[in-house]
Design a protein around this motif. Structure first.
Motif, PDB file in Angstrom:
ATOM      1  N   THR A  68       3.677  -7.600   3.905  1.00 19.55           N
ATOM      2  CA  THR A  68       2.303  -8.065   4.033  1.00 19.55           C
ATOM      3  C   THR A  68       1.368  -7.126   3.274  1.00 19.55           C
ATOM      4  O   THR A  68       1.688  -5.960   3.018  1.00 19.55           O
ATOM      5  N   ALA A  69       0.186  -7.653   2.928  1.00 19.66           N
ATOM      6  CA  ALA A  69      -0.808  -6.840   2.238  1.00 19.66           C
ATOM      7  C   ALA A  69      -1.206  -5.638   3.090  1.00 19.66           C
ATOM      8  O   ALA A  69      -1.384  -4.527   2.578  1.00 19.66           O
ATOM      9  N   ALA A  70      -1.314  -5.856   4.397  1.00 22.43           N
ATOM     10  CA  ALA A  70      -1.703  -4.765   5.297  1.00 22.43           C
ATOM     11  C   ALA A  70      -0.671  -3.647   5.290  1.00 22.43           C
ATOM     12  O   ALA A  70      -1.024  -2.459   5.284  1.00 22.43           O
ATOM     13  N   ASP A  71       0.613  -4.011   5.272  1.00 23.99           N
ATOM     14  CA  ASP A  71       1.666  -3.005   5.271  1.00 23.99           C
ATOM     15  C   ASP A  71       1.673  -2.209   3.967  1.00 23.99           C
ATOM     16  O   ASP A  71       1.828  -0.982   3.974  1.00 23.99           O
ATOM     17  N   VAL A  72       1.512  -2.911   2.840  1.00 25.99           N
ATOM     18  CA  VAL A  72       1.495  -2.234   1.540  1.00 25.99           C
ATOM     19  C   VAL A  72       0.281  -1.318   1.441  1.00 25.99           C
ATOM     20  O   VAL A  72       0.380  -0.164   1.012  1.00 25.99           O
ATOM     21  N   ASP A  73      -0.878  -1.825   1.848  1.00 27.49           N
ATOM     22  CA  ASP A  73      -2.103  -1.011   1.804  1.00 27.49           C
ATOM     23  C   ASP A  73      -1.952   0.256   2.646  1.00 27.49           C
ATOM     24  O   ASP A  73      -2.420   1.335   2.258  1.00 27.49           O
ATOM     25  N   ALA A  74      -1.311   0.117   3.797  1.00 26.75           N
ATOM     26  CA  ALA A  74      -1.139   1.271   4.689  1.00 26.75           C
ATOM     27  C   ALA A  74      -0.267   2.347   4.034  1.00 26.75           C
ATOM     28  O   ALA A  74      -0.553   3.548   4.148  1.00 26.75           O
ATOM     29  N   ILE A  75       0.789   1.923   3.350  1.00 29.03           N
ATOM     30  CA  ILE A  75       1.662   2.891   2.676  1.00 29.03           C
ATOM     31  C   ILE A  75       0.925   3.564   1.525  1.00 29.03           C
ATOM     32  O   ILE A  75       1.029   4.783   1.332  1.00 29.03           O
ATOM     33  N   ILE A  76       0.176   2.771   0.758  1.00 24.41           N
ATOM     34  CA  ILE A  76      -0.604   3.339  -0.349  1.00 24.41           C
ATOM     35  C   ILE A  76      -1.578   4.389   0.179  1.00 24.41           C
ATOM     36  O   ILE A  76      -1.683   5.499  -0.353  1.00 24.41           O
ATOM     37  N   THR A  77      -2.289   4.040   1.249  1.00 23.76           N
ATOM     38  CA  THR A  77      -3.266   4.960   1.834  1.00 23.76           C
ATOM     39  C   THR A  77      -2.589   6.231   2.338  1.00 23.76           C
ATOM     40  O   THR A  77      -3.074   7.344   2.107  1.00 23.76           O
ATOM     41  N   GLU A  78      -1.450   6.072   3.002  1.00 21.50           N
ATOM     42  CA  GLU A  78      -0.746   7.226   3.540  1.00 21.50           C
ATOM     43  C   GLU A  78      -0.252   8.152   2.433  1.00 21.50           C
ATOM     44  O   GLU A  78      -0.431   9.381   2.497  1.00 21.50           O
TER      45      GLU A  78
END
Length: 248
Positions: free
Chosen positions: A228-238
Motif C-alpha cells: 500500500t502507499a501508506a506502507d511504502v511512505d512509512a518505510i521511506i520516512t523511516e
C-alpha cells in the motif's frame, strides 16, 4: 560549380538544417508538456491541510517546512521525468511532519531533470536556515541528483541509480528501490551498484513499484504494486529519517 549556384545550394542546405533544428526544438517543447502525470488530488489535499507543514510555492521549487520552526536538515528532491512536482508532496510529507526536516521539491525545466542546469544552491537557498542538505530524486531525477551530490552532505536515490561514478567518495548514500518496479528494475539497480560507495545502504521495499515512490497514479511500463502507499511512505520516512539522524 559556379559561385552563384554554390551560394544557392549552401543557402538551401542551411535553410533545411535550420528548419530541422527549429522542428526538433518545437517537438521537444511540445512533448515535454504532453502527458505530464498529475498529483492525485486526495493525498495532496491531505498535505495542504496538515497544520504541521508549512508550504511555500516558489518558481524554483515547492518548499515544505515544519510549522513548529526551522529545521537543521533538508532534502532537495528532483522529480522523475514528466511528473508533476506536487505528485511527491504526500510521499515526502512524513519527513516534514514526523522528522522535522525541510523538503524542497524542485520544478525541473521542461519537466525533465536533464534539461535543468541549475546547481544545488538554486534550491537550498530557498531554505537558508537549513545547514545540512541531502539531495535525491526519483527515476531520472535520481540520475540528476547524482550529478549534484558533490555539493551535498548525503545522496538518496528513489527507484533510481547513478550514471555518475560516486564510488570513490565518502558520501553517505541511501538507495531505496521497489521489488515490483518495472522501470528501474532490481536488475538495473544491481547493475549500477558499482557506481556507489561500498558502504551505500541498499533498501529494496517489498511490494513497491516505480510509481509507489510518488502519489501520481499508475505509470506505463511499471509493475503492479502489492504494498500500500501508506506502507511504502512509512518505510521511506523511516529510512530517510534514520539517515537524517546520523547527519545531525
Amino acid at each position: 560549380m559556379p559561385p552563384k549556384r554554390r551560394r544557392r545550394v549552401l543557402r538551401w542546405i542551411f535553410g533545411i538544417l535550420g528548419g530541422l533544428v527549429i522542428a526538433a526544438v518545437v517537438g521537444i517543447l511540445v512533448w515535454s508538456q504532453v502527458g505530464v502525470m498529475a498529483a492525485e488530488p486526495e493525498p495532496l489535499a491531505a498535505v495542504r491541510t496538515d497544520d504541521r507543514i508549512t508550504i511555500t510555492d516558489d518558481s524554483a521549487g515547492i518548499v515544505m517546512a515544519p510549522s513548529a520552526g526551522e529545521s537543521d536538515v533538508g532534502l532537495v528532491f528532483i522529480p522523475g521525468a514528466k511528473v508533476d512536482p506536487w505528485g511527491y508532496a504526500a510521499t515526502l510529507s512524513g519527513l516534514v511532519a514526523d522528522d522535522e526536516m525541510t523538503v524542497v521539491i524542485t520544478k525541473p525545466w521542461l519537466n525533465l531533470a536533464f534539461f535543468d542546469l541549475r546547481g544545488l544552491s538554486s534550491f537550498t537557498d530557498l531554505a537558508p536556515g537549513v545547514t545540512t542538505w541531502m539531495v535525491g530524486g526519483h527515476s531520472l531525477g535520481g540520475v540528476r541528483s547524482c550529478q549534484l551530490a558533490a555539493d551535498a552532505d548525503a545522496l538518496v536515490l528513489f527507484a533510481s541509480y547513478c550514471a555518475t561514478d560516486v564510488s570513490s567518495t565518502d558520501l553517505p548514500v541511501l538507495s531505496l528501490s521497489g521489488s515490483e518496479d518495472g522501470l528501474s528494475t532490481p536488475e538495473k539497480i544491481a547493475e549500477a551498484r558499482h557506481l556507489l560507495p561500498a558502504d551505500a545502504e541498499m533498501v529494496e521495499i517489498p511490494g513497491a513499484s516505480h510509481a509507489s515512490f510518488g502519489a501520481y497514479g499508475p505509470q506505463a511500463g511499471d509493475g503492479t504494486p502489492t504494498a500500500t502507499a501508506a506502507d511504502v511512505d512509512a518505510i521511506i520516512t523511516e529510512q530517510i529519517g534514520d539517515l537524517a539522524a546520523q547527519l545531525r
